[in-house]
Design an enzyme around this catalytic site. Sequence first.
Site, short mmCIF file in Angstrom:
data_model
loop_
_atom_site.label_atom_id
_atom_site.label_comp_id
_atom_site.label_asym_id
_atom_site.label_seq_id
_atom_site.Cartn_x
_atom_site.Cartn_y
_atom_site.Cartn_z
N ILE A 15 9.49 -8.16 5.53
CA ILE A 15 10.58 -7.27 5.93
C ILE A 15 11.80 -8.10 6.31
CG2 ILE A 15 11.29 -5.44 7.52
CD1 ILE A 15 8.35 -4.61 7.72
N ASP A 43 11.86 -18.80 11.94
CA ASP A 43 10.57 -18.60 11.28
C ASP A 43 9.85 -19.95 11.13
OD1 ASP A 43 8.48 -17.23 10.13
OD2 ASP A 43 9.75 -16.17 8.69
N GLY A 58 9.45 -11.22 13.60
CA GLY A 58 8.43 -12.27 13.51
C GLY A 58 7.20 -11.92 14.33
N ALA A 59 6.05 -12.16 13.74
CA ALA A 59 4.78 -11.92 14.43
C ALA A 59 3.68 -12.47 13.55
CB ALA A 59 4.55 -10.44 14.66
N ASN A 108 1.77 -15.02 20.77
CA ASN A 108 2.74 -14.92 19.68
C ASN A 108 3.40 -13.55 19.60
OD1 ASN A 108 3.70 -16.60 17.51
ND2 ASN A 108 2.85 -15.02 16.15
N SER A 115 4.18 -1.54 15.26
CA SER A 115 3.39 -1.32 14.05
C SER A 115 2.64 0.00 14.11
CB SER A 115 2.37 -2.45 13.90
OG SER A 115 1.43 -2.11 12.91
N TYR A 167 -4.49 -7.22 16.40
CA TYR A 167 -3.09 -7.21 15.96
C TYR A 167 -2.38 -5.97 16.49
CZ TYR A 167 0.88 -6.10 13.05
OH TYR A 167 2.13 -5.71 12.62
N LYS A 186 1.98 -12.89 0.82
CA LYS A 186 1.06 -12.33 1.81
C LYS A 186 -0.41 -12.32 1.40
CE LYS A 186 2.38 -8.79 4.29
NZ LYS A 186 2.95 -7.47 4.66
N ASP A 194 -3.90 -11.51 0.61
CA ASP A 194 -4.72 -10.31 0.70
C ASP A 194 -4.02 -9.18 1.46
OD1 ASP A 194 -7.11 -9.60 -0.45
OD2 ASP A 194 -8.10 -9.49 1.52
N ARG A 238 -1.87 8.10 2.59
CA ARG A 238 -1.18 7.16 3.48
C ARG A 238 0.31 7.46 3.46
NH1 ARG A 238 -5.44 5.85 4.46
NH2 ARG A 238 -6.47 3.84 4.70
#
Lengths: 191, 324
Positions: B14, B34, B78-79, B94, B118, B145, B181, B183, B218
């Site tokens: 993103i 980053d 960022g995460a 983090n 999220s 997460y 990314k 998987d 979804r």
Amino acid sequence: MMNDRAGQLMHDNAEELANLLAQASGFAPQVAAAANKISNALRQGNKLLACGNGGSAADASHFTTEFVCRFNKDRRPYPAISLAAHGGDLTAIGNDYNFNDVFARQVEAFGRRGDVLVVFSTSGRSENIRRALLAAAKCGVATISFLGKDGGTCTGLAEVEMLVQSKTTARIQEMHQLLLHTVCELIEEQL
Amino acid sequence: MAKQIIVTGAAGFIGRNAVCELNAKGYRDLVLVDTLGRDEKWRNLRNLRYEDIVSPQAFLSQIDGGRFADIQAIIHLGACSATTERDADYLLENNYHYTRRLCEFSLSHGIRFIYASSAATYGDGSLGYSDEDEVTATLKPLNMYGYSKHIFDLWALKSGALKQVAGLKYFNVFGPFEDHKGDMKSVVAKAYRQIKATGKVQLFRSYNPDYADGEQMRDFIYVKDAVAVTLAFLEDPQANGLFNCGSGKARTWKDLVTAVFHALGAPVNIEYIEMPEMLRGKYQYFTEARMEKLHAAANVAPFHSLENAIADYVETHLNKLEQE
């Protein structure tokens, strides 16, 4: 003998059409949304573009004529262009580039933010129609589709979608005419 | 001098798209934050215009040392976003502590703060997908997460920070520059590869009688729409709170992959496969973001339809990547 066959066909076709007509009022939300989009665009000085192949090309031209000339009432003309009507453009683009781009390239040429593109495809599988819809989205042109069968590769690409769920091309076209006339009638009430 | 905008996670999915859109809007004075690691993430930085790039730790020491005196906004994307990460202490540090430090710094310096939460905070979805504050307080994320994101939301809510900052709960985002990314890539990207390689796509069979195979739903959102939402909060600093960032319209996996087949001009060929036992209990059959709160707070253009988004993604990115 010929008369019998004609009678049989008329009966079968009318019955098939009647079954579709019975579901026609289910299209009310899409007809209203399509009419709103077009009348808003025309009121703001924007224009209408339309395209289709074969019988659907004729539908596209039929539709634009209702605006350039008139539908029922005597009113001012509105700008509407059939992209399926200009032999020079169609043959040149088809010849120099690709037949799949005959409408998309015209959408890029004529389409401006705020305009509306109306497409007709009884199968939803016409690549030139799919590309026209994608080109319109990129140019900020609103989109309305008249589709048939399962909607094919054009499914979901237009902001307003009228999908006639029949397998018979002729019946789909007959339903498209009913839908397009009703859209015109509603627009003329709003303009 | 134009005021600086900080984008954390700028080389990520993103983040990269956000920086690209900021460039398109004429923003040049950007500092990217980053880590690039050892994967192909660095490629995402190509073609972007920015002033500087620093590591997350260096950024912290620099703001502590007052090196960035003229920051207009921090867009904190960022995460560690791996839902499979097991090191809970790492996620806590983090995703929670770091975010909290940036937020507190922003609030004490009058800097606009926009951060990524999220949809993983919603857990199994049994409490619905409302972003209203009363609901937020009750959520039970399923993995660490989601929980690490949720702890920050809760802190922001309780401390009153949410009245001055904007948080976004991104749903299933897909689009260009998610290639690094692995998987965690979207099913659109995976389906594209599968179709190119085998001509068919494998989807999990349904184990819930209310949903046919492939009809599990979804909320998918195109990254360009997610970025437009994010930047709407940059342009309107008065729009604050925690908001869902989804399309607002649940769609089926079958619709999703059908659109990929259409975009490739390939015949639709879906094969339904058994889902691994361990996933079956946790599997979500329906997610859909409630979007009323966002649309009331922010002015955003209409989103791409799923089909338009996928056609755009395939034509502008995946096909080109294939040629590279």
